[in-house]
Design a protein around this motif. Sequence first.
Motif, PDB file in Angstrom:
ATOM      1  N   GLN A  12      -6.131   5.341   4.737  1.00 44.24           N
ATOM      2  CA  GLN A  12      -6.199   3.892   4.919  1.00 44.24           C
ATOM      3  C   GLN A  12      -4.910   3.357   5.542  1.00 44.24           C
ATOM      4  O   GLN A  12      -4.948   2.530   6.463  1.00 44.24           O
ATOM      5  CB  GLN A  12      -6.454   3.199   3.572  1.00 44.24           C
ATOM      6  CG  GLN A  12      -6.533   1.678   3.684  1.00 44.24           C
ATOM      7  CD  GLN A  12      -6.649   1.008   2.323  1.00 44.24           C
ATOM      8  OE1 GLN A  12      -6.521   1.674   1.278  1.00 44.24           O
ATOM      9  NE2 GLN A  12      -6.883  -0.290   2.312  1.00 44.24           N
ATOM     10  N   ILE A  13      -3.776   3.841   5.036  1.00 44.33           N
ATOM     11  CA  ILE A  13      -2.483   3.404   5.559  1.00 44.33           C
ATOM     12  C   ILE A  13      -2.337   3.799   7.023  1.00 44.33           C
ATOM     13  O   ILE A  13      -1.904   3.007   7.867  1.00 44.33           O
ATOM     14  CB  ILE A  13      -1.334   3.997   4.719  1.00 44.33           C
ATOM     15  CG1 ILE A  13      -1.336   3.373   3.324  1.00 44.33           C
ATOM     16  CG2 ILE A  13       0.011   3.766   5.402  1.00 44.33           C
ATOM     17  CD1 ILE A  13      -0.380   4.040   2.348  1.00 44.33           C
ATOM     18  N   PHE A  20       1.069   4.010  -2.944  1.00 46.53           N
ATOM     19  CA  PHE A  20       0.804   5.409  -2.620  1.00 46.53           C
ATOM     20  C   PHE A  20       1.942   6.300  -3.125  1.00 46.53           C
ATOM     21  O   PHE A  20       1.698   7.359  -3.731  1.00 46.53           O
ATOM     22  CB  PHE A  20       0.634   5.562  -1.114  1.00 46.53           C
ATOM     23  CG  PHE A  20       0.551   6.983  -0.646  1.00 46.53           C
ATOM     24  CD1 PHE A  20      -0.618   7.714  -0.807  1.00 46.53           C
ATOM     25  CD2 PHE A  20       1.646   7.606  -0.059  1.00 46.53           C
ATOM     26  CE1 PHE A  20      -0.699   9.034  -0.391  1.00 46.53           C
ATOM     27  CE2 PHE A  20       1.582   8.920   0.369  1.00 46.53           C
ATOM     28  CZ  PHE A  20       0.400   9.633   0.198  1.00 46.53           C
ATOM     29  N   GLN A  68      -7.325   9.436   0.403  1.00 49.32           N
ATOM     30  CA  GLN A  68      -7.999   8.222   0.855  1.00 49.32           C
ATOM     31  C   GLN A  68      -6.988   7.110   1.121  1.00 49.32           C
ATOM     32  O   GLN A  68      -7.099   6.375   2.115  1.00 49.32           O
ATOM     33  CB  GLN A  68      -9.018   7.779  -0.193  1.00 49.32           C
ATOM     34  CG  GLN A  68      -9.858   6.577   0.233  1.00 49.32           C
ATOM     35  CD  GLN A  68     -10.923   6.233  -0.796  1.00 49.32           C
ATOM     36  OE1 GLN A  68     -10.983   6.836  -1.874  1.00 49.32           O
ATOM     37  NE2 GLN A  68     -11.759   5.270  -0.468  1.00 49.32           N
ATOM     38  N   GLN A  69      -5.995   6.984   0.226  1.00 45.95           N
ATOM     39  CA  GLN A  69      -4.953   5.975   0.420  1.00 45.95           C
ATOM     40  C   GLN A  69      -4.148   6.251   1.695  1.00 45.95           C
ATOM     41  O   GLN A  69      -3.873   5.338   2.470  1.00 45.95           O
ATOM     42  CB  GLN A  69      -4.011   5.957  -0.787  1.00 45.95           C
ATOM     43  CG  GLN A  69      -4.595   5.314  -2.036  1.00 45.95           C
ATOM     44  CD  GLN A  69      -3.598   5.374  -3.183  1.00 45.95           C
ATOM     45  OE1 GLN A  69      -3.477   6.388  -3.889  1.00 45.95           O
ATOM     46  NE2 GLN A  69      -2.863   4.297  -3.363  1.00 45.95           N
ATOM     47  N   LEU A 105       0.827  -1.203   0.000  1.00 49.01           N
ATOM     48  CA  LEU A 105       0.000   0.000   0.000  1.00 49.01           C
ATOM     49  C   LEU A 105       0.864   1.257   0.000  1.00 49.01           C
ATOM     50  O   LEU A 105       0.563   2.236  -0.697  1.00 49.01           O
ATOM     51  CB  LEU A 105      -0.921   0.005   1.220  1.00 49.01           C
ATOM     52  CG  LEU A 105      -1.937  -1.141   1.312  1.00 49.01           C
ATOM     53  CD1 LEU A 105      -2.731  -1.046   2.614  1.00 49.01           C
ATOM     54  CD2 LEU A 105      -2.885  -1.109   0.107  1.00 49.01           C
ATOM     55  N   LEU A 163      -5.425  10.094  -3.312  1.00 49.10           N
ATOM     56  CA  LEU A 163      -4.219  10.012  -2.495  1.00 49.10           C
ATOM     57  C   LEU A 163      -4.547  10.173  -1.011  1.00 49.10           C
ATOM     58  O   LEU A 163      -3.999   9.473  -0.159  1.00 49.10           O
ATOM     59  CB  LEU A 163      -3.215  11.084  -2.925  1.00 49.10           C
ATOM     60  CG  LEU A 163      -2.491  10.853  -4.250  1.00 49.10           C
ATOM     61  CD1 LEU A 163      -1.638  12.063  -4.605  1.00 49.10           C
ATOM     62  CD2 LEU A 163      -1.626   9.590  -4.188  1.00 49.10           C
TER      63      LEU A 163
END
Length: 222
Positions: free
Chosen positions: A106-107, A86, A102-103, A82, A100
Amino acid sequence: MKTLLKPAFAAALAITAIASPAVTAPVMAQSNQKVAVVNVPAVVVNSSAYQTAQTQRQTTYAAQMQQAETRRTALQGQLQPLITAFNAARQQPNADQAALQQQASQIQQMQQAGQAELQQILAPVALSQAYVEEQIQDQLNTAVENAARAQGVSLVISPDVVLFAEATHNLNEAVLQQLNTLIPSAQLVPPQGWLPREMREQQEAAAAATTAPAPAASGSGR
């Protein structure tokens, strides 16, 4: 030999002052007091009880440590793809900033959840560490006082308030010897339900607050 003392590393251990309260350098220089310097955190981590517990903990809590390491490796394996994706996405021209974000979110959530999970696995290890340190702390004042009296010291200060001192003012070894005599070893595994002193004090304060009688309401007459 003259020694320039470095500041002591941060720790939640009290530095003991013997006899009078803290005094300014000019007053100390004019008095006949024998002053000594003790780096309490360094003494604690070099004590027999602390060092023995550190070694024993590797065996007693080996299962928790191995479980945490296995889980840490698995979490890293989940996160790394992930993170790589990213980093690649944000380097693209006209990258989608919303995607970006959102990523990244999440991370971050996965990292926080993983950290919480690892802390939960290692909670018994951390509790053991706190238990051993508290047992040593309970003997610190006595160790410092015994060492100071044995060497005719009337004032003990910590290195973080000292800019320069002769090596003869260092009381670390004497305090360490006293501490090792008072507590040569510590219990490694805390009893069921044991909590660190700070948490016990918080619980006692909360209990006292709930049991304290409410102030009498003052009414107004007509």
